[in-house]
Design an enzyme around this catalytic site. Structure first.
Site, short mmCIF file in Angstrom:
data_model
loop_
_atom_site.label_atom_id
_atom_site.label_comp_id
_atom_site.label_asym_id
_atom_site.label_seq_id
_atom_site.Cartn_x
_atom_site.Cartn_y
_atom_site.Cartn_z
N ASN A 207 -3.35 43.28 64.06
CA ASN A 207 -3.54 43.14 65.56
C ASN A 207 -4.31 44.38 66.24
O ASN A 207 -4.67 45.49 65.60
CB ASN A 207 -2.25 43.13 66.35
CG ASN A 207 -1.31 44.37 66.25
OD1 ASN A 207 -1.69 45.28 66.50
ND2 ASN A 207 -0.18 44.07 65.56
N ILE A 303 12.56 45.03 63.86
CA ILE A 303 12.96 46.45 63.32
C ILE A 303 13.71 46.83 64.30
O ILE A 303 14.95 47.44 63.89
CB ILE A 303 11.73 47.48 63.27
CG1 ILE A 303 10.68 46.65 62.25
CG2 ILE A 303 12.10 48.66 63.13
CD1 ILE A 303 9.37 47.50 62.23
N1 CTP Z 1 9.41 44.79 67.44
C1 CTP Z 1 9.94 45.08 66.19
N2 CTP Z 1 9.96 44.47 65.04
C2 CTP Z 1 9.30 43.30 64.97
C3 CTP Z 1 8.50 43.01 66.31
C4 CTP Z 1 8.71 43.73 67.45
O1 CTP Z 1 10.47 46.22 66.32
N3 CTP Z 1 9.41 42.52 63.99
C5 CTP Z 1 9.44 45.62 68.45
C6 CTP Z 1 8.35 46.20 68.96
O2 CTP Z 1 7.77 47.41 68.65
C7 CTP Z 1 8.57 46.30 70.48
C8 CTP Z 1 9.39 45.06 70.85
O3 CTP Z 1 9.90 44.70 69.64
O4 CTP Z 1 8.99 47.40 71.09
C9 CTP Z 1 8.59 43.79 71.41
O5 CTP Z 1 7.62 43.48 70.49
P1 CTP Z 1 6.67 42.23 71.19
O6 CTP Z 1 5.70 41.90 69.89
O7 CTP Z 1 6.46 42.42 72.51
O8 CTP Z 1 7.52 41.05 71.12
P2 CTP Z 1 8.23 40.02 69.95
O9 CTP Z 1 9.63 40.44 69.83
O10 CTP Z 1 7.50 40.45 68.73
O11 CTP Z 1 7.99 38.88 70.47
P3 CTP Z 1 6.83 37.95 71.03
O12 CTP Z 1 5.79 38.32 70.09
O13 CTP Z 1 7.16 36.54 71.06
O14 CTP Z 1 6.37 38.26 72.61
#
Ligand code: CTP
Length: 396
Positions: A207, A303
């Site tokens: 990304n 995570i």
């Molecule tokens: N995060 C994480 N591990 C993942 C996905 C996300 O630790 N596998 C953490 C990111 O670092 C951030 C938070 O969760 O602090 C939210 O990430 P975001 O990408 O906005 O949300 P998602 O939980 O992935 O949900 P979505 O993609 O549906 O918006």
């Protein structure tokens, strides 16, 4: 007592603008002392800076404003920040080499204060390989470079070489000189950047995250006295020298490194844009072209949620990158991942969020508090987030 900033003025036509920079620093509460290189004295006089700052200005190593006291040592110890403004290609080369030729270069070598460099020179000189390599060496040792602007320069040519704006320079000094004890003795773990999930040996899913927010959080946490572990995906920016940096590629590697680092952590901040999916069984050979290709994706572990499960008492701040429904989605993530706080920002805008230098958003805490984060540099946003998080940890 006001913080001391030493301004090293070197011999560029832009030397006259250093006077305005000194005035603005003083207006923002800094005590300013000026050190001129010999060639700067061809453009501007010591008397100008002495009249402006009310302090003696120096050039030669043996200039001693107080008899019997070596100014290069006294000043070096008292400085909260050293600013080189304007910085010539020669000054940048001398500093990169660690030379101590005159008062200014001697002072920089004798000090461990943060160094801010504001170059101003002919665009071709600025873009020369030697100059860029010298700036990269200084950056790798922690110096902050305030990029010169594009435009007409004094010699009549055009390009990147004009001294940056006074506000940009003074903001960089204010950031570099910022110190607080709010996180003294605390261990802060920060995830940053994107992850890369292999599809085959040459392709991956990823990304647009640049890592700038996570790296700004690391710099701010260090300035607040914390010990910092930065777990970062592949990015092209230079980490702060005092952070322990763990470089990872995939979400699975980031998960493992973060969980290990959190064993001794007081606060985890998840600024990484972790890929939610990876290819199920990445191909070990390059996938050949075909009319259509389908890739099966399987979810990666979260995570922050894994850290919450393993360390129930750890303070965790997450980020929510949203294009719509900001508050609703952010509060859902705050709740689902059992976080102490979440910063929501709008990633559909080009001037903030992904890859931008600025950010803006809202920090929601699980106890209902909200902190408005008005558009500002990622460093200043990081500072506000960490100050609010530190207070919230202290109240628990
Ligand atoms: N995060 C994480 N591990 C993942 C996905 C996300 O630790 N596998 C953490 C990111 O670092 C951030 C938070 O969760 O602090 C939210 O990430 P975001 O990408 O906005 O949300 P998602 O939980 O992935 O949900 P979505 O993609 O549906 O918006």
């Amino acid at each position: 007592m006001s913080k001391v900033v030493i301004v090293g003025v070197t011999g560029s036509v832009a030397a006259y603008r250093a006077a305005d920079v000194c005035r603005e620093l003083m207006r923002r509460g800094f005590s300013v002392r000026v050190c001129l290189s010999r060639s700067a004295e061809q453009f501007v006089s010591r008397a100008l800076f002495e009249a402006l700052t009310g302090e003696p200005a120096v050039t030669e190593v043996f200039d001693e404003p107080i008899r019997g006291r070596m100014a290069h040592i006294d000043w070096a110890r008292e400085a909260e920040c050293i600013l080189v403004c304007p910085a010539t290609a020669n000054a940048i080369a001398l500093l990169a080499d660690g030379r101590a030729e005159d008062m200014f270069t001697t002072l920089v070598s004798a000090s461990d204060a943060p160094l801010v460099i504001a170059p101003a020179m002919n665009p071709q000189m600025f873009a020369s390989e030697a100059n860029l390599a010298n700036l990269a060496r200084l950056r790798s040792r922690g110096a902050v470079v305030v990029e010169p602007a594009e435009g007409d320069v004094a010699c009549g040519e055009q390009g990147q070489g004009k001294l940056a704006s006074i506000d940009a320079i003074v903001d960089a000094v204010a950031q570099a000189a910022f110190r607080s004890e709010l996180l003294d003795g605390k261990h802060v773990v920060i995830t940053a950047g994107p992850t890369r999930e292999a599809i085959d040996p040459v392709r991956y899913l990823s990304n647009r995250s640049s890592g700038k927010m996570g790296f700004a959080l690391a710099r701010a946490a260090l300035a607040m006295g914390a010990k910092v572990t930065l777990v970062t995906g592949p990015v092209s920016i230079i980490p702060p020298p005092k952070a322990a940096v763990i470089r990872v590629e995939t979400a699975a590697e980031m998960l493992e490194a973060t969980l290990a680092a959190c064993a001794s952590a007081d606060l985890l901040v998840g600024a990484a844009a972790v890929a939610d999916y990876r290819a199920a069984g990445a191909s070990s050979e390059k996938i050949k072209k075909a009319d259509t290709i389908s890739i099966n994706l399987v979810p990666n572990a979260d995570i922050l949620l894994a850290a919450r499960e393993r360390y129930p008492h750890l303070s965790i701040i997450g980020f929510a990158a949203e294009t719509h429904g900001h508050q609703e989605y952010a509060l859902k993530k705050l709740n689902d991942k059992r976080l102490q706080g979440i910063v929501v920002n709008d990633v559909s805008r080009a001037d903030i969020g992904f890859d931008a230098d600025d950010n803006e958003g809202v920090l929601y805490f699980s106890d209902g508090r909200q902190v408005e984060l008005r558009q500002d540099s990622k460093f200043n946003i990081a500072r506000i987030i960490l100050e609010a998080a530190a207070k919230s940890c202290a109240n628990e």
